[in-house]
Every structure is written in structure tokens, then in C-alpha cells.
Scaffold this active site. Structure first.
Site, PDB file in Angstrom:
ATOM      1  N   ASP A  18      23.431  65.729  -3.209  1.00  0.00           N
ATOM      2  CA  ASP A  18      23.484  64.930  -4.426  1.00  0.00           C
ATOM      3  C   ASP A  18      22.124  64.262  -4.613  1.00  0.00           C
ATOM      4  OD1 ASP A  18      23.902  63.047  -6.415  1.00  0.00           O
ATOM      5  OD2 ASP A  18      25.721  62.222  -5.535  1.00  0.00           O
ATOM      6  N   VAL A  19      21.433  64.566  -5.703  1.00  0.00           N
ATOM      7  CA  VAL A  19      20.072  64.043  -5.886  1.00  0.00           C
ATOM      8  C   VAL A  19      20.040  62.529  -6.056  1.00  0.00           C
ATOM      9  CG1 VAL A  19      19.183  66.202  -6.857  1.00  0.00           C
ATOM     10  CG2 VAL A  19      20.063  64.416  -8.403  1.00  0.00           C
ATOM     11  N   THR A  63      24.539  76.195 -22.089  1.00  0.00           N
ATOM     12  CA  THR A  63      24.781  76.073 -20.655  1.00  0.00           C
ATOM     13  C   THR A  63      26.196  75.539 -20.477  1.00  0.00           C
ATOM     14  OG1 THR A  63      24.065  73.763 -20.563  1.00  0.00           O
ATOM     15  CG2 THR A  63      22.349  75.469 -20.272  1.00  0.00           C
ATOM     16  N   ASN A  86      15.592  69.738 -11.905  1.00  0.00           N
ATOM     17  CA  ASN A  86      16.391  70.230 -13.019  1.00  0.00           C
ATOM     18  C   ASN A  86      17.770  69.570 -13.099  1.00  0.00           C
ATOM     19  OD1 ASN A  86      17.008  72.356 -15.180  1.00  0.00           O
ATOM     20  ND2 ASN A  86      18.635  72.714 -13.679  1.00  0.00           N
ATOM     21  N   LYS A 121      16.000  60.555 -20.617  1.00  0.00           N
ATOM     22  CA  LYS A 121      15.051  61.617 -20.916  1.00  0.00           C
ATOM     23  C   LYS A 121      13.734  61.064 -21.460  1.00  0.00           C
ATOM     24  CE  LYS A 121      17.531  64.959 -19.400  1.00  0.00           C
ATOM     25  NZ  LYS A 121      17.139  65.654 -18.159  1.00  0.00           N
ATOM     26  N   ILE A 181      20.433  76.287 -17.031  1.00  0.00           N
ATOM     27  CA  ILE A 181      18.988  76.494 -16.990  1.00  0.00           C
ATOM     28  C   ILE A 181      18.513  76.689 -15.563  1.00  0.00           C
ATOM     29  CG2 ILE A 181      16.760  75.365 -17.377  1.00  0.00           C
ATOM     30  CD1 ILE A 181      18.003  74.031 -19.856  1.00  0.00           C
ATOM     31  N   TYR A 184      21.847  58.838 -22.083  1.00  0.00           N
ATOM     32  CA  TYR A 184      21.195  60.131 -21.835  1.00  0.00           C
ATOM     33  C   TYR A 184      19.797  60.165 -22.437  1.00  0.00           C
ATOM     34  CZ  TYR A 184      20.302  65.157 -21.923  1.00  0.00           C
ATOM     35  OH  TYR A 184      19.734  66.405 -21.762  1.00  0.00           O
TER      36      TYR A 184
END
Length: 276
Positions: A61-62, A188, A88, A157, A18, A153
Site C-alpha cells: 500500500d503506497v 480504466t 501511478n 492532482k 494505465i 481528487y
């Protein structure tokens, strides 16, 4: 019309999936884009396919605050400003229940998917105040409806959804809009890796098509189109929105998992194991 003419976008996870589709459409819409990834191989591959003076690549690396602070400063030094932060970057593994998830796995998912947003906002907010910019988070439909074998996960979210709304309230006085997109299945590289981790790999492609009432699991460009809208002036009065880009999957999950198959006038329940 170039919806992002002269805008600068700071895009994490921007070299595949994405993020890559977003990078292409943002650039086409006139933006200068700073692409952030922690994968050297992905960065180099993307650079070969997508090289332009208005694209700046940064390895970071975020989940690492020093990396994010440096990337924000480098972007401002290179382009002079930041108008959009698109969070993202994300990871989906492991495919496990709460009890099956290790401390290390749990922390990794939260550090990337949630704390990454904390880092980019913390170090980028002053630039956005100056530009009266916008923040976009890539969420997921499962943050609203849950999903089997994805405890960590889905928890991240769900956190992204509520964090988006809180940030929208906090930064509205500065003219900063904060929104999120919530895809369901999107083809993806990450989804393909996820598919191979599932208990019933042979059925997963059909499952991903069937959960979308529009009939197919899309590519990332459909999400990128929605992202372009949300960060543009076309959405100038929209903030705190969690926009489903799901083909109706929030309806399809329930319909498909609970649907019935009629055979010889006898209604039989679908074997859930065949559809999970």
C-alpha cells in the site's frame, strides 16, 4: 529498438488500467518491472495474464511507509537496482464537494495520490542517484482546470503537478529527471467505477467522448506510449514537464460545457445538467 533495455522500473498501481498498459509496454521495451499493488485479487489476475521472469509482483500500500520501504528494498534485492520510479497508484473517490467530503475520505485520497509519491521518493531516491534515473508521476488534466464534485481528487492532482516541478528542481543536480503525464478521460476500471458514481450515468460515456476534441475517450495504451517516451533516453533533456495526454481535452472541456445548440435559427444554451 528497446528503449528501456536492462532498465528496472518500480511501478505502483501497475496491475490494472494505465499502470497495466505501462507495465506491458515497459517490458516490451526491454525493462524489468516491479509491479506494486495493494489488491491481492488484482495481483493474482495480472500474474495469470502477464507472467515473466522480468516481472516481479509486490503486494504493498503506497500510503503505508513501511510497505513502500519494504517494496523498494525487495525490488533492489531482486533486480539489483532501480532506474525508474513511476508513481501511478491513485484513487478518485469520492465524487463530492469539499463540504460533502469527510475527513477520512479527504485523508485517504491525499495519502494515496500525494503521500504515496513522498514515500517512494523518500525510500527510493538513493537508488535513483546511483542510476541517475527518473521519476514519473501520473497526474490528471483536472489538476490544472478543476472539476465539479471532485474537490479532494483535483486538489491532489494539482499537488502532483507542483510537486513534480519542485522535485525536478531538487533532484536535477543528481541527474534525475522528474516529469508527469496528465490524461483527461481514459477507460480504466477506476474510470468505469467513477462513471457509475455520477449523477447522470446514462450520459457519461457520450460526455467523455465529447470532451476530447479528437472525438473519443481512449484506452490506457495512449498514455502508456507517452510514459515510455518520458522515462526513456528519448526525453533525456526533459524535466519538470506536465505532459497533457488528453486529445485536446483542456480545450474540449470549455468548448463542450459552454457550447450552444442551434435549432430553427435560434441559438439555445446546452442544459449543463445533461452534460455533467
Amino acid at each position: 529498438m528497446q528503449l528501456l533495455k536492462n532498465k528496472v522500473v518500480f511501478l505502483t498501481g501497475g496491475t490494472e488500467g494505465i499502470g497495466y498498459e505501462c507495465a506491458k509496454i515497459y517490458h516490451k521495451a526491454g525493462a524489468k518491472v516491479s509491479l506494486i499493488t495493494h489488491k491481492e485479487s488484482s495481483l493474482q489476475q495480472c500474474r495469470m495474464q502477464f507472467f515473466n521472469d522480468d516481472i516481479h509482483y509486490i503486494l504493498a500500500d503506497v500510503s503505508n511507509p513501511a510497505d513502500v520501504q519494504s517494496a523498494i528494498e525487495e525490488t533492489i534485492g531482486h533486480f539489483g537496482r532501480i532506474d525508474v520510479i513511476h508513481n501511478n497508484a491513485g484513487v478518485s473517490s469520492p465524487s463530492k464537494t469539499v463540504c460533502g467530503t469527510t475527513d477520512e475520505e479527504w485523508d485517504k485520497v491525499f495519502n494515496v495520490n500525494v503521500k504515496g509519491i513522498y514515500h517512494t521518493t523518500k525510500f527510493g531516491i538513493e537508488a535513483l542517484k546511483q542510476s541517475r534515473g527518473t521519476i514519473l508521476n501520473t497526474g490528471s488534466l483536472v489538476g490544472n482546470i478543476g472539476q465539479e464534485l471532485h474537490a479532494a481528487y483535483t486538489a491532489t492532482k494539482g499537488a502532483v503537478n507542483t510537486l513534480t516541478k519542485s522535485m525536478a528542481l531538487d533532484y536535477a543536480p543528481f541527474g534525475i529527471r522528474v516529469n508527469a503525464v496528465a490524461p483527461a478521460g481514459v477507460w480504466t476500471p477506476m474510470l468505469r467505477r467513477w462513471s457509475n458514481q455520477q449523477p447522470n450515468v446514462a450520459h457519461i460515456e457520450n460526455y467523455l467522448d465529447e470532451i476530447h476534441p479528437l472525438g473519443y475517450c481512449p484506452e490506457g495504451d495512449v498514455v502508456a506510449d507517452a510514459c515510455l517516451f518520458l522515462i526513456s533516453e528519448q526525453a533525456r533533456f526533459i524535466t519538470g514537464c506536465i505532459l497533457p495526454v488528453s486529445g485536446g481535452a483542456e480545450l474540449g472541456y470549455r468548448k463542450y460545457m459552454g457550447q450552444q445548440v442551434q435549432k430553427n435559427d435560434v441559438v439555445l444554451p446546452v442544459d449543463k445538467k445533461e452534460k455533467s
